[in-house]
Design a protein around this motif. Sequence first.
Motif, short mmCIF file in Angstrom:
data_model
loop_
_atom_site.label_atom_id
_atom_site.label_comp_id
_atom_site.label_asym_id
_atom_site.label_seq_id
_atom_site.Cartn_x
_atom_site.Cartn_y
_atom_site.Cartn_z
N SER A 77 -9.30 -24.10 48.56
CA SER A 77 -9.99 -23.64 47.36
C SER A 77 -9.06 -23.51 46.15
N ARG A 78 -7.92 -24.19 46.19
CA ARG A 78 -7.00 -24.06 45.07
C ARG A 78 -7.23 -25.18 44.06
N ALA B 203 2.54 -22.25 25.43
CA ALA B 203 1.98 -21.23 26.33
C ALA B 203 0.48 -21.09 26.09
N ARG B 204 0.07 -21.07 24.82
CA ARG B 204 -1.34 -20.92 24.51
C ARG B 204 -2.15 -22.11 25.06
N ILE B 205 -1.57 -23.31 24.95
CA ILE B 205 -2.27 -24.51 25.43
C ILE B 205 -2.38 -24.48 26.96
N VAL B 206 -1.33 -24.02 27.63
CA VAL B 206 -1.38 -23.92 29.09
C VAL B 206 -2.52 -22.98 29.49
N ILE B 207 -2.62 -21.84 28.81
CA ILE B 207 -3.66 -20.86 29.16
C ILE B 207 -5.05 -21.43 28.87
N GLU B 208 -5.19 -22.06 27.70
CA GLU B 208 -6.49 -22.64 27.34
C GLU B 208 -6.92 -23.67 28.39
N THR B 209 -5.98 -24.51 28.81
CA THR B 209 -6.32 -25.57 29.78
C THR B 209 -6.59 -24.99 31.16
N ALA C 90 -8.21 -23.08 36.80
CA ALA C 90 -7.08 -23.32 37.71
C ALA C 90 -6.66 -22.02 38.39
N THR C 91 -6.40 -22.10 39.69
CA THR C 91 -5.93 -20.92 40.43
C THR C 91 -4.41 -20.80 40.35
N THR D 298 -4.01 -12.95 40.31
CA THR D 298 -5.31 -13.62 40.30
C THR D 298 -5.11 -15.10 39.98
N ARG D 299 -4.00 -15.44 39.35
CA ARG D 299 -3.64 -16.83 39.11
C ARG D 299 -2.14 -16.92 39.32
N GLU D 300 -1.70 -17.79 40.25
CA GLU D 300 -0.28 -17.85 40.53
C GLU D 300 0.43 -18.72 39.49
N LEU D 301 1.54 -18.21 39.00
CA LEU D 301 2.37 -18.95 38.05
C LEU D 301 3.72 -19.15 38.70
#
Lengths: 327, 251
Positions: free
Chosen positions: A5-6, A80-86, A92-93, A151-154
């Motif tokens: 489910s990832r 960073a903002r674009i990564v979050i938006e995408t 994305a998990t 809740t979301r792995e980075l």
Amino acid sequence: MTNSSRKTLVLLEHAGGEPADASLQALAFARLLAPSEEPHALLIGAGGRGAAVDLGVHGVAAAHVAEHDALASFAPDAWARIVIETADRLDATTVVAAGSEIGNEVLARVAARLDLPFAANVVAAEASETFRVTRTRWAGSLLEEAQLDATRELLTVTPHAVAARADGSAAATVEPFVPTLDDSDLVVRVVEHVAAPAGGVSLAEAKVVVSGGRGAGSAEGFAPIEELAALLGAAVGCSRVVTSAGWRPHADQVGQTGTKISPEIYIACGISGATQHIAGCRGAKKLMAINADPEAPIFASADYAVIGDLHEILPAISAEIRRVRGE
Amino acid sequence: MNVLVCVKRVPMTGGRIVLTADKQAIETRHLGFTISPHEECGVEEAVRLVEAHGGESIVLTLGPVEAEEQLRDCMAIGADRAIHLVTDGEEWDPQATAAAIVEAIRADGADFDLIVFGNESADAGNYQVGIRVAQALGLPVVTGLKGVAVEGGRVRCEREAAGGRDVYDVPLPAVVGVLEGLNLPRYPSVPGRMRAKSKPVAASSPPRPDSRLEKIRLVVPEGQGKQAEVLGHGPEAAPRAVEVLQQIGIL
Ligand SMILES: Cc1cc2nc3c(=O)[nH]c(=O)nc-3n(C[C@H](O)[C@H](O)[C@H](O)COP(=O)(O)OP(=O)(O)OC[C@H]3O[C@@H](n4cnc5c(N)ncnc54)[C@H](O)[C@@H]3O)c2cc1C
Ligand SMILES: Nc1ncnc2c1ncn2[C@@H]1O[C@H](COP(=O)(O)O)[C@@H](O)[C@H]1O
């Protein structure tokens, strides 16, 4: 490393229309983590489309390419903002990037904005009920197993932890988009590039490196090291004791807080082999250590050992090279 | 201008890392302690900035009681005072560390023009505490720096990039993450060490929140303990050493 489910988003660095090696390794890592789900890739800035076209070979489902006039020069908050938006758009998990300067910086900014934990320089991960990572400490001299409560792995992937894999079949779809950016995302951005004066063999890329440590004794004590380096077309390196004493510039320092080298052979003279020095030369194919102390720790990392005074041994080696060359 | 530098106490591990029996930490009984070279350069830069512009340089650490030693070392090279967030010796995760530093900055009352971090800590290498602090305080942050110049309420930052250096230019107050090579730190003088003994250290003990990046155990990687081939002793080893260079194909 499995869980169906990832959904993984990989931030892919690129230059000159080519994806960066460390980013392709991060992609391979993402596929190991979620073998049943093809990862999505995100490319930011000029040249992204060109670097995206062949990503299907690396198992990418879709390559999202952020295009915006403001992205002509690097702006980490915008990234960073674009990564979050995408990541939000794709639900994305997991977000993965290379453990490069840019990868670590951008994911740290993502983590700070989202107030989520972030694991830098991971070499292995396992997702079951909990998300576990193995990450490097002390620039790779020590490993840490850790659990990520998110809740979301980075995470970023230590360079060379896994090999890039060009075994995908389908073509990736390339999906350009225009991200939303404000002036506040562009306060931190590259405003100028100053070219370095050309000259010398670059330490990071040298095929041969000859280094000196405290055992060289002084700035002048580097003469036999420089002589051998010149004969071999090698770069000269040194330990931190040497730079702290002002004998040589920091640009010559090999190690955790210096340059990471990966030559065919590294010849380390009068260097004890502290873990922080070894952290910079683990990429060397062969290590020859010259040290007066037969018990020096560096011999435990070396392929070849010469025991004795470097001030006697190095001139003898240089003379022998001249002799075999018939000079 | 007021400059704050954040430093972390770490062991000097020497040639080999040995872990405690429970694998939770490095065995430090026979080791000395220090801070990252990146942070040392940060302290030197702060002292130089205050020498040039006036104001105050402050060092901050979150660490055990013994970390006062590192604060005194920093004051010996010229920092004016210190903030010590005292822990029970257990390492804090980067989110908790950043949150405690933010609290301490807010509580201190001084207006910091520049807040300096190492680009990454020597031991954990999380690459994030400074960035988190900047985000919480709403300040711009530039990392990876080998050049920092303050002028006219702005800071010009230089970072190595392919073929040279990238330049960033941001308004103060700002946060910077610096690298060794930024400057050549001075050695502490004897009078500097004497003065450091009486400089103020403000200590407090914040509560430790739960870790969200929770250490389970440490592992020493394999591959240490190679058996080197001894080519010889002294200058007589030269012919054999040159043979090896020929075999490797670099002659
Ligand atoms: C967080 C951190 C980061 C660090 N980063 C780095 C880094 O990037 N790079 C780095 O190098 N260090 C780094 N260090 C420092 C490191 O721990 C060691 O202190 C340093 O590498 C020691 O340098 P050295 O081997 O030259 O000196 P020493 O440890 O003093 O060793 C000198 C060696 O020379 C030998 N010797 C003496 N005379 C002779 C002679 N005439 N002929 C032959 N051999 C002789 C001695 O037997 C000895 O083995 C870091 C430390 C920390 C805490
Ligand atoms: N315990 C700590 N106390 C004070 N500063 C810290 C601490 N941990 C990290 N820092 C600062 O944050 C920088 C980056 O750390 P890290 O995110 O762990 O790589 C370090 O170089 C320090 O400047």
